[in-house]
Motif scaffolding. Structure first.
Motif, PDB file in Angstrom:
ATOM      1  N   TYR A 143       7.071  18.350  32.878  1.00  0.00           N
ATOM      2  CA  TYR A 143       5.779  18.968  32.583  1.00  0.00           C
ATOM      3  C   TYR A 143       5.973  20.363  32.002  1.00  0.00           C
ATOM      4  O   TYR A 143       6.872  21.095  32.405  1.00  0.00           O
ATOM      5  CB  TYR A 143       4.917  19.086  33.847  1.00  0.00           C
ATOM      6  CG  TYR A 143       4.515  17.749  34.411  1.00  0.00           C
ATOM      7  CD1 TYR A 143       3.470  17.025  33.849  1.00  0.00           C
ATOM      8  CD2 TYR A 143       5.200  17.214  35.491  1.00  0.00           C
ATOM      9  CE1 TYR A 143       3.113  15.782  34.349  1.00  0.00           C
ATOM     10  CE2 TYR A 143       4.849  15.965  36.002  1.00  0.00           C
ATOM     11  CZ  TYR A 143       3.806  15.258  35.421  1.00  0.00           C
ATOM     12  OH  TYR A 143       3.460  14.030  35.917  1.00  0.00           O
ATOM     13  N   LEU A 144       5.101  20.702  31.064  1.00  0.00           N
ATOM     14  CA  LEU A 144       5.072  22.034  30.472  1.00  0.00           C
ATOM     15  C   LEU A 144       3.692  22.611  30.715  1.00  0.00           C
ATOM     16  O   LEU A 144       2.691  22.019  30.305  1.00  0.00           O
ATOM     17  CB  LEU A 144       5.339  21.943  28.966  1.00  0.00           C
ATOM     18  CG  LEU A 144       5.088  23.205  28.132  1.00  0.00           C
ATOM     19  CD1 LEU A 144       5.985  24.344  28.585  1.00  0.00           C
ATOM     20  CD2 LEU A 144       5.311  22.919  26.653  1.00  0.00           C
ATOM     21  N   PHE A 145       3.623  23.728  31.410  1.00  0.00           N
ATOM     22  CA  PHE A 145       2.344  24.346  31.714  1.00  0.00           C
ATOM     23  C   PHE A 145       2.230  25.713  31.060  1.00  0.00           C
ATOM     24  O   PHE A 145       3.188  26.491  31.045  1.00  0.00           O
ATOM     25  CB  PHE A 145       2.153  24.509  33.227  1.00  0.00           C
ATOM     26  CG  PHE A 145       2.115  23.213  33.985  1.00  0.00           C
ATOM     27  CD1 PHE A 145       1.337  22.145  33.544  1.00  0.00           C
ATOM     28  CD2 PHE A 145       2.848  23.064  35.141  1.00  0.00           C
ATOM     29  CE1 PHE A 145       1.301  20.944  34.248  1.00  0.00           C
ATOM     30  CE2 PHE A 145       2.819  21.872  35.859  1.00  0.00           C
ATOM     31  CZ  PHE A 145       2.046  20.808  35.414  1.00  0.00           C
ATOM     32  N   LYS A 146       1.043  25.993  30.532  1.00  0.00           N
ATOM     33  CA  LYS A 146       0.757  27.305  29.949  1.00  0.00           C
ATOM     34  C   LYS A 146      -0.005  28.124  30.985  1.00  0.00           C
ATOM     35  O   LYS A 146      -1.076  27.724  31.441  1.00  0.00           O
ATOM     36  CB  LYS A 146      -0.083  27.151  28.671  1.00  0.00           C
ATOM     37  CG  LYS A 146      -0.490  28.479  28.037  1.00  0.00           C
ATOM     38  CD  LYS A 146      -1.327  28.240  26.779  1.00  0.00           C
ATOM     39  CE  LYS A 146      -1.823  29.545  26.189  1.00  0.00           C
ATOM     40  NZ  LYS A 146      -2.630  29.346  24.959  1.00  0.00           N
ATOM     41  N   LEU A 147       0.560  29.261  31.356  1.00  0.00           N
ATOM     42  CA  LEU A 147      -0.065  30.162  32.311  1.00  0.00           C
ATOM     43  C   LEU A 147      -0.347  31.492  31.620  1.00  0.00           C
ATOM     44  O   LEU A 147       0.462  31.975  30.833  1.00  0.00           O
ATOM     45  CB  LEU A 147       0.854  30.414  33.511  1.00  0.00           C
ATOM     46  CG  LEU A 147       1.436  29.197  34.227  1.00  0.00           C
ATOM     47  CD1 LEU A 147       2.318  29.646  35.387  1.00  0.00           C
ATOM     48  CD2 LEU A 147       0.338  28.264  34.720  1.00  0.00           C
ATOM     49  N   LEU A 148      -1.502  32.084  31.922  1.00  0.00           N
ATOM     50  CA  LEU A 148      -1.861  33.382  31.358  1.00  0.00           C
ATOM     51  C   LEU A 148      -1.864  34.436  32.446  1.00  0.00           C
ATOM     52  O   LEU A 148      -2.192  34.148  33.592  1.00  0.00           O
ATOM     53  CB  LEU A 148      -3.277  33.348  30.756  1.00  0.00           C
ATOM     54  CG  LEU A 148      -3.642  32.250  29.774  1.00  0.00           C
ATOM     55  CD1 LEU A 148      -5.066  32.467  29.287  1.00  0.00           C
ATOM     56  CD2 LEU A 148      -2.678  32.224  28.614  1.00  0.00           C
ATOM     57  N   MET A 149      -1.528  35.660  32.062  1.00  0.00           N
ATOM     58  CA  MET A 149      -1.665  36.794  32.970  1.00  0.00           C
ATOM     59  C   MET A 149      -2.648  37.760  32.325  1.00  0.00           C
ATOM     60  O   MET A 149      -2.424  38.222  31.203  1.00  0.00           O
ATOM     61  CB  MET A 149      -0.315  37.465  33.199  1.00  0.00           C
ATOM     62  CG  MET A 149       0.691  36.536  33.840  1.00  0.00           C
ATOM     63  SD  MET A 149       2.188  37.360  34.374  1.00  0.00           S
ATOM     64  CE  MET A 149       1.602  38.160  35.866  1.00  0.00           C
TER      65      MET A 149
END
Length: 198
Positions: free
Chosen positions: A13-19
Motif C-alpha cells: 500500500y502507498l498512502f499520501k499523508l499531509l502535514m
C-alpha cells in the motif's frame, strides 16, 4: 510502483499523508524525527508492507498558497499546533479545518490532531483537554508529542496509518494495484515538498 520488468510492486500500500498547521509549529521537525527512525526502511503493519508519501508544506503556509492539488487524494491529514502558542491552536478551526472541508477530495480521509512541543510543559498555554475537545468536535484522532524528545512521534504516525488500514475505501485507494502514482502528482511550484518515508 512497478519495476520496468513488470514485477510485483515493492510495497502493498502507498498512502499520501499531509502535514498542515501554522508556520513554526514543528511540522518539519516531526517529519524528520519520524523518518530518521526508519532510515529508508519499509514500514510493516499487520503483515503489510507500506510506503508513505508525507507532504510537508515547507513554510509555504505563510503565503496561503496551498491549493486543492496539495490535498487531492490524501488518505491522512495531520493537523499540528504548538501547545505553547494559542494562536496556532485557534487557527486550526479558523483556517485549517475550513481548508480541509474546501479542498479535501476524500470524504473518508483520516484526520489526526497533534499538539507538539510538550517538552515545554512550563510554557504550555493550550491544555490537553482543549485538544481532546477539538478532536471530538472535528472527528479527529488526537495525540500530544514532542519532535525534540521524540515522545509519541512514532505513535502519531502509527495510529494514523492503522486507522487508514481499517477504512476499506482508503485501503482500496492505497492498494499497489491501483494504477495511479501519487509521486507523479507534482505539487505546484512553491506549494509543497514531498517526502517519502518508510
Amino acid at each position: 510502483m512497478e519495476s520496468s520488468s513488470g514485477a510485483a510492486p515493492e510495497f502493498d500500500y502507498l498512502f499520501k499523508l499531509l502535514m498542515i498547521g501554522d508556520s513554526g509549529v514543528g511540522k518539519s521537525s516531526l517529519l524528520l524525527s519520524f523518518t530518521s527512525g526508519f532510515q529508508g526502511k519499509a514500514c510493516y503493519c499487520w503483515g503489510q508492507k507500506l510506503k508513505l508519501a508525507i507532504w510537508d508544506t515547507a513554510g509555504q503556509e505563510r503565503f496561503r498558497t496551498l491549493t486543492s492539488s496539495y490535498y487531492r487524494g490524501a488518505q491522512g491529514i495531520i493537523m499540528v499546533y504548538d501547545v505553547t502558542r494559542r494562536d496556532t491552536f485557534t487557527n486550526l478551526s479558523d483556517i485549517w479545518a475550513k481548508e480541509i472541508d474546501l479542498y479535501s477530495t476524500n470524504q473518508d480521509c483520516i484526520k489526526m490532531l497533534v499538539g507538539n512541543k510538550v517538552d515545554k510543559e512550563s510554557e504550555r498555554v493550550v491544555s490537553k483537554k482543549e485538544g481532546i475537545d477539538f478532536a471530538r468536535e472535528y472527528g479527529c484522532l488526537f495525540i500530544e508529542c514532542s519532535a525534540k524528545t521524540r515522545v509519541n512521534v512514532e505513535q502519531c504516525f502509527e495510529e494514523l496509518v492503522l486507522k487508514i488500514l481499517e477504512t476499506p475505501s482508503l485501503l482500496a485507494e492505497g492498494s499497489a494495484g491501483v494504477k495511479k502514482n501519487i509521486f507523479k502528482q507534482k505539487p505546484p511550484e512553491s506549494d509543497a515538498s514531498t517526502s517519502g518515508c518508510c
